[in-house]
Design an enzyme around this catalytic site. Structure first.
Site, PDB file in Angstrom:
ATOM      1  N   GLY A  22       0.803  -1.233   0.157  1.00 52.49           N
ATOM      2  CA  GLY A  22       0.019  -0.101   0.144  1.00 52.49           C
ATOM      3  C   GLY A  22       1.008   1.254   0.004  1.00 52.49           C
ATOM      4  N   ARG A  70      10.546  -1.088  -4.390  1.00 48.00           N
ATOM      5  CA  ARG A  70       9.610  -1.231  -5.266  1.00 48.00           C
ATOM      6  C   ARG A  70       9.295   0.118  -6.167  1.00 48.00           C
ATOM      7  NH1 ARG A  70       4.013  -3.575  -2.977  1.00 48.00           N
ATOM      8  NH2 ARG A  70       3.664  -3.870  -5.354  1.00 48.00           N
ATOM      9  N   ASP A 103      -1.275   4.921  -6.430  1.00 44.06           N
ATOM     10  CA  ASP A 103       0.061   4.763  -6.188  1.00 44.06           C
ATOM     11  C   ASP A 103       0.810   5.879  -6.632  1.00 44.06           C
ATOM     12  OD1 ASP A 103      -1.031   1.682  -5.985  1.00 44.06           O
ATOM     13  OD2 ASP A 103       1.018   1.791  -5.046  1.00 44.06           O
TER      14      ASP A 103
HETATM   15  O1  MRU Z   1       0.843  -4.056  -4.511  1.00 43.37           O
HETATM   16  P1  MRU Z   1      -0.095  -3.126  -3.473  1.00 43.37           P
HETATM   17  O2  MRU Z   1      -0.719  -3.888  -2.698  1.00 43.37           O
HETATM   18  O3  MRU Z   1       1.022  -2.406  -2.636  1.00 43.37           O
HETATM   19  O4  MRU Z   1      -0.864  -2.129  -4.114  1.00 43.37           O
HETATM   20  C1  MRU Z   1      -1.585  -1.339  -3.327  1.00 43.37           C
HETATM   21  C2  MRU Z   1      -2.335  -0.411  -4.121  1.00 43.37           C
HETATM   22  O5  MRU Z   1      -2.562  -0.518  -5.444  1.00 43.37           O
HETATM   23  C3  MRU Z   1      -3.282   0.509  -3.587  1.00 43.37           C
HETATM   24  O6  MRU Z   1      -4.627   0.803  -4.283  1.00 43.37           O
HETATM   25  C4  MRU Z   1      -2.722   1.700  -3.380  1.00 43.37           C
HETATM   26  O7  MRU Z   1      -1.165   1.905  -2.738  1.00 43.37           O
HETATM   27  C5  MRU Z   1      -3.334   2.907  -2.557  1.00 43.37           C
HETATM   28  S1  MRU Z   1      -3.175   2.187  -0.674  1.00 43.37           S
HETATM   29  C6  MRU Z   1      -3.862   3.498   0.147  1.00 43.37           C
END
Ligand code: MRU
Length: 360
Positions: free
Chosen positions: A60, A99, A247
């Site tokens: 997230g 990441r 993101d």
């Molecule tokens: O791969 P992830 O689980 O890190 O991806 C998370 C997302 O795409 C969320 O929608 C985004 O980070 C917003 S979290 C408040």
């Protein structure tokens, strides 16, 4: 910050928080194991935190940024006496490699680098970097609470309605409360929510494993659906808003978010369901002109070929596994940040809210 569950100012529940800072260690709830097991992992160095971000113990966008900031604070404590600055910088570099897509990571590391630049001793760096990380954490919670207020102001439906969400954007993905899930939490608190449809979010299953778990713990009515069912659900007229996180948001209002968000935006437009993106300003990257410039993470094929070690595809099948996509601004009705709402986002609206684009 400890893993508090209630915001002391408002006495509002922040949900199940996924990180606890102890001053010399960072504990993270291992999100790979949820909902089957609640196991906390302790981290004593930046390298350990970087590994946990890469392997998705914590995930997230905002939670990644906050964890990385605590990772820098840990680097200061573990640094060699004679080369403390270089050691902290090495920690920052390792965290930056973890990441690529969520800009909150780089935003947090830049914030911490600026603090480091103003430190003249290791003792000074240890104290000030820890304070910086706590500030990022606390500001994230404040932003989430503010965004929920802005979002409810523009949801003008008079009777309780349903929403559909994708991925996990809750307390687990942030410092607490959540972005899109914070809006959903606030709708529930206000008695305006009928129910939440949660996309299961293939392949990592953030929706079924995390969102459904978080919402059920907080007694918020949730119905889990396969990603492929979203179009049919929107066709039924019960859902008034699709609400998702982000993101990275670029200067023209394009939004990178969990793979499947783009398909959902296309479906929402076809069915005349409004589409809202909720994210703190630390997710906005005005240095990129459009979503075409966002680095999109691809993860290993195993995430599609197997579920928890059990094969669900022919061995060795070729796999394409981009874990984010980009939704063009033209498909978005509102971008909500703690600073306010950008309606029908484009470069002009984004500039008014966030200032001139700045090339990195
Ligand atoms: O791969 P992830 O689980 O890190 O991806 C998370 C997302 O795409 C969320 O929608 C985004 O980070 C917003 S979290 C408040």
């Amino acid at each position: 910050m400890s893993g508090t569950q209630a915001d002391s100012a408002s006495k509002r529940s922040l949900g199940t928080v996924a990180m606890k800072w102890h001053g010399d260690t960072l504990e993270l709830l291992d999100q790979r194991l949820l909902p089957n097991e609640e196991r906390w992992l302790s981290h004593g160095s930046a390298l350990e935190v970087a590994r946990s971000i890469r392997e998705m113990v914590v995930r997230g966008a905002p939670a990644i940024g906050i964890s990385a900031a605590y990772g820098v604070a840990l680097a200061a404590r573990g640094a060699g006496r004679d080369r403390w600055r270089q050691d902290i910088e090495a920690g920052i570099n390792a965290l930056a490699e973890s990441r690529p897509t969520a800009v909150n990571l780089f935003w947090a590391l830049n914030f911490m680098s600026d603090i480091l630049a103003g430190c003249d001793t290791q003792a000074n760096a240890i104290g000030r970097l820890a304070e910086g990380a706590i500030q990022i954490h606390e500001d994230d919670i404040k932003a989430n609470l503010a965004m929920a207020g802005h979002a409810l102001d523009i949801m003008d439906d008079k009777t309780p309605f349903s929403v559909l969400t994708h991925c996990n954007t809750g307390a687990l993905a942030t410092g607490g409360y959540g972005t899109a899930l914070g809006v959903i939490r606030r709708l529930h608190e206000a008695g305006r929510l009928k129910r939440v449809f949660a996309d299961e979010t293939r392949p990592w299953l953030q929706g079924s494993r995390l969102t459904a778990w978080e919402l059920m713990r907080d007694n918020i009515p949730v119905t889990l659906n396969a990603d492929g069912a979203a179009g049919w659900i929107l066709n039924q007229n019960e859902v008034k808003w699709v609400v998702v996180g982000a993101d990275r948001i670029t200067a023209n209002g394009d939004v990178a978010n969990k793979i499947g968000t783009y398909s959902l935006a296309v479906l929402a437009r076809h069915h005349k369901v409004r589409f809202m993106v909720v994210a703190p300003s630390s997710t906005v990257d005005m240095s990129l002109a459009s979503g075409k410039e966002i680095p999109i993470e691809e993860r290993e094929g195993l995430e599609l070929r197997e579920i928890r070690g059990t094969a669900i595809a022919p061995e060795g099948v070729d796999v394409f596994n981009p874990v984010f996509d980009v939704t063009p601004a033209s498909l978005i009705d509102a971008i909500v940040t703690e600073r306010g709402v950008v309606h029908n986002p484009n470069m002009t609206g984004m500039k008014q809210m966030f200032g001139q684009p700045q090339r990195a």
